[in-house]
Design an enzyme around this catalytic site. Structure first.
Site, short mmCIF file in Angstrom:
data_model
loop_
_atom_site.label_atom_id
_atom_site.label_comp_id
_atom_site.label_asym_id
_atom_site.label_seq_id
_atom_site.Cartn_x
_atom_site.Cartn_y
_atom_site.Cartn_z
CB SER A 541 -0.94 0.01 1.22
OG SER A 541 -1.90 -1.02 1.10
CB SER A 667 -1.22 -6.03 -5.82
OG SER A 667 -1.34 -5.56 -7.14
CG ASN A 670 -6.19 -10.69 -2.29
OD1 ASN A 670 -7.33 -10.74 -1.87
ND2 ASN A 670 -5.76 -11.48 -3.25
CE1 TYR A 671 -0.66 -9.67 0.43
CE2 TYR A 671 -1.18 -10.16 -1.86
CZ TYR A 671 -0.80 -10.59 -0.61
OH TYR A 671 -0.56 -11.92 -0.39
CG LEU A 672 -2.49 -2.42 -4.00
CD1 LEU A 672 -2.64 -2.01 -5.45
CD2 LEU A 672 -1.20 -1.87 -3.42
#
Length: 713
Positions: A541, A667, A670-672
């Site tokens: 992020s 991403s 799930n990750y940002l």
């Protein structure tokens, strides 16, 4: 004679005006063909009328009389006849190939702007119909927003409680196996064999995959044959001893015929199938959560079949057995109607646990792992979990510097356990490596994370490619995706790794005093809720936010801003090793896009020529002619529109090329932190629809609603 001349002049003027009108409504493709109202009209470049038309001159098409005000002569009937004859069946092979290529390019131009499907031949909608459709779409969107459960505006339940009321219909089970028809047979050693129902079903699973490379792999074949024999009767096991002597040809042909038949369903058959599927969704695809209707994600029990796994999974080919209700645990409210099991069956257990988010669970037989039925990604339970995940990652920002200082100090520790933990944390933080999980040998594919790295997975180089203290990583990560990287590290880390490698074999653990549980236990002492996974979310992020700030300019146009966004996203995907194999159709797709770009450039060139000619005519006749001034403005708009389209397609080509081996979706999903993207969207005045598709907008509705333009991760 004079009367005849007058009629001829009227005819000439009429045709000239008609050509002028056509000129305003026509566009050309890469091959020089004219597109009129969506239909292509062939013309040859040898036709002088075409050349004159292209220059913006009004030309007549009768006889060879000169046009008034023009010094050039029009094409003669002879030249026109020659042009027509040129397109007939006596052309050479080379010319035929050129015409085929021209047709292919023409199709590309006729496709809708930015779309993959040809322009529909349906009647063009009236302005009122277009407005009505637009208003209907807006109303539907407004109704959807009104009915949306804005759970993020409500008070949270006390710790641990996920819901207070939950009611659902339970899972949907796959249909029972249907025996082979009498005219389809299995053969062993050239002889027909009538298999028992259990063995026949497993044979069908293998036959369905004969076109797939899996059925050629040794491990797949061995695992399948071993499990298949377990389903056979005693007499079948005595007979069938060798998979190579088995002939599944007729079963495979029957399966292919069914697949082909489904592809060729009539419109009515497709509609009936769609309605039948929708009934299943309506019955099993929704639940009541705290009196709100929520969509269930995976409400269907996975049908039996052959396990494939990721990469070269050691258990590929094993039989995934049919899940029966007797193996399923149901979770719902005490006050709710407990779902009924299929007739003649019963549930393994019925629970009323409101501290978990799953609706049903069972254990699969291949890995022994527990499978769950959960709510859809856009549900309250999933949204709350996402929100909490990103808030914990944001908290890490406040203490990450002290954590980094701590593990840098630990690199000097004389205690091996502390030193290994420090090096592992350094890798997890700097390289966004997954923590990794302990697995029993042979239980799954040989994939590792940071804590489960072995000696064979790293190579130390004191100097490499102009850098000092380089660590070369080479291992299979999640989903058997290879992680290969050469990373310069600080000398303390390099010396520690040299120490860890001493007196170890290639198959020995690099961090033999560490595992994920120990690492996460230590991290929780540094910050409540902190795990190794949080570092990956935090670094992804924060990288997106920094990259967006560096790459994006507010003065850029929309396609350039989106390219910058994707480049920032790509930096995250590279950090997290989200690779993919280039699509099989990539080269053809790029060639098609380039053909479209070339065709648009030709249109742009023609539009500029026509604008130049219109300006020249307007200048000659003065500004008093309103029609000519309107024509000039219209030509300017055409040039601008063509320039924007060429730029958009060129940016699209650049984006595709850069993304061919990088998966941006993982991403983003799930990750940002979605609030970073929403804030950027508002600041840059880019519609959120350009960044998130419908499913992601639903999933991150909470972020889209609550985030202001000044949000900082």
């Amino acid at each position: 004679m004079g009367e005849k001349d007058t009629k001829g002049e009227v005819k000439v003027k009429h045709k000239a005006n008609k050509l002028k009108r056509l000129n305003d409504h026509e566009s050309t493709d890469a091959g020089g063909d004219t597109i009129r109202n969506g239909k292509s009209v062939k013309r040859e470049p040898e036709d002088e009328d075409f050349t004159a038309k292209k220059k913006g001159l009004k030309r007549k098409r009768i006889k060879d009389e000169p046009q008034e005000g023009s010094s050039q002569s029009t094409a003669t009937p002879t030249s026109k006849k020659k042009s027509k004859d040129h397109g007939r069946g006596d052309e050479s092979d080379g010319e035929a190939e050129k015409k085929k290529a021209k047709k292919r390019t023409k199709k590309a131009v006729k496709k809708e702007e930015g779309g993959d499907h040809p322009v529909s031949k349906k009647p063009k909608k009236t302005k009122d119909e277009v407005d009505e459709a637009r208003q209907l779409k807006i109303k539907k969107k407004e109704d959807e927003e009104k009915s949306r459960w804005r759970w993020w505006e409500e008070e949270k339940y006390e710790d641990g409680v996920k819901w207070k009321f939950l009611e659902h219909k339970g899972p949907n089970f796959p249909p029972e196996y249907q025996p082979l028809p009498d005219n389809v047979h299995f053969y062993y050693a050239g002889k027909k064999v009538k298999l028992s129902l259990e063995a026949e079903e497993v044979a069908m699973f293998f036959a369905q995959m004969l076109d797939h490379e899996y059925t050629t792999k040794k491990a797949f074949r061995e695992n399948f044959f071993n499990d298949w024999r377990k389903e056979m009767s005693e007499s079948e096991r005595l007979l069938i001893q060798d998979l190579d002597k088995c002939n599944f040809g007729e079963i495979h042909a029957m399966h292919k015929a069914k697949v082909e038949a489904r592809k060729n369903f009539t419109k009515e058959e497709k509609l009936a199938l769609k309605e039948a599927n929708q009934k299943i969704v309506d019955e099993y695809g929704f639940c009541l959560l705290d009196k709100h209707k929520e969509r269930i994600g995976n409400f269907k029990i996975e049908p039996p079949g052959l396990f494939r796994g990721r990469g070269e999974h050691p258990k590929m080919g094993m039989l995934k057995k049919r899940i029966q209700p007797e193996g399923v645990i149901i979770n719902c409210s005490r006050e709710s109607h407990v779902p009924l099991p299929p007739a003649g069956h019963r549930w393994k257990e019925v629970r009323h646990d409101n501290t978990v988010t799953w609706l049903a669970s069972w254990t699969e037989n291949i890995q022994g792992s527990i499978k769950y039925i959960m709510l859809n990604a856009n549900s309250k339970l999933k949204g709350e979990k996402d929100w909490e995940k990103y808030e914990i990652a944001r908290k890490l920002k406040t203490c990450v510097d002290s954590i980094r200082s701590q593990y840098m100090l630990d690199l000097k520790s004389r205690e091996m356990r502390t030193r290994q933990r420090a090096v592992a944390l350094y890798f997890i933080d700097k390289l966004a490596l997954r923590a990794g999980n302990e697995k029993e040998e042979g239980e799954s594919a040989d994939t590792v994370g940071c804590c489960s790295l072995r000696v064979e997975h790293i190579t130390l180089h004191k100097q490499l490619e102009g850098n000092d203290c380089v660590v070369e990583f080479d291992f299979l990560g999640k989903d058997s995706i290879r992680y290969y990287n050469k990373v310069p590290v600080i000398s303390k880390v390099f010396k520690s790794l040299s120490l860890f490698l001493e007196n170890k074999q290639p198959g020995d653990d690099l961090f033999d005093r560490l595992n994920v549980t120990k690492l996460n236990k230590h991290l929780c002492t540094l910050m409540p809720g902190l795990t190794a996974k949080v570092f990956r979310t935090y670094n992804a992020s924060i990288t997106l936010q920094q990259q967006l700030k560096e790459l994006t300019n507010k003065s850029d146009n929309e396609p350039e801003k989106l390219l910058s966004y994707n480049r920032a996203n790509r930096a995250v995907a590279i950090l997290c090793n989200h690779q993919r194999a280039p699509p099989k159709t990539f080269d053809q797709s790029m060639a098609n896009l380039q053909a479209k770009i070339d065709a648009r450039k030709e249109q742009l060139s023609l539009a500029k020529t026509e604008l130049k000619q219109a300006k020249k005519e307007a200048k000659t006749k003065g500004s008093s002619d309103a029609k000519l001034q309107t024509l000039v403005e219209r030509k300017k708009s055409t040039v601008k529109r063509c320039e924007e389209m060429v730029l958009k397609m060129e940016v699209q080509a650049t984006d595709r090329e850069e993304n061919k081996q990088i998966a941006l979706g993982t991403s983003k999903l799930n990750y940002l932190d979605p609030r970073i993207s929403v804030a950027w969207s508002k600041n840059m005045e880019v519609p959120i629809e350009k960044i998130y598709n419908k499913s992601l907008r639903d999933k991150f509705a909470w972020a889209i609603d609550m985030t202001e333009a000044d949000f900082v991760f």
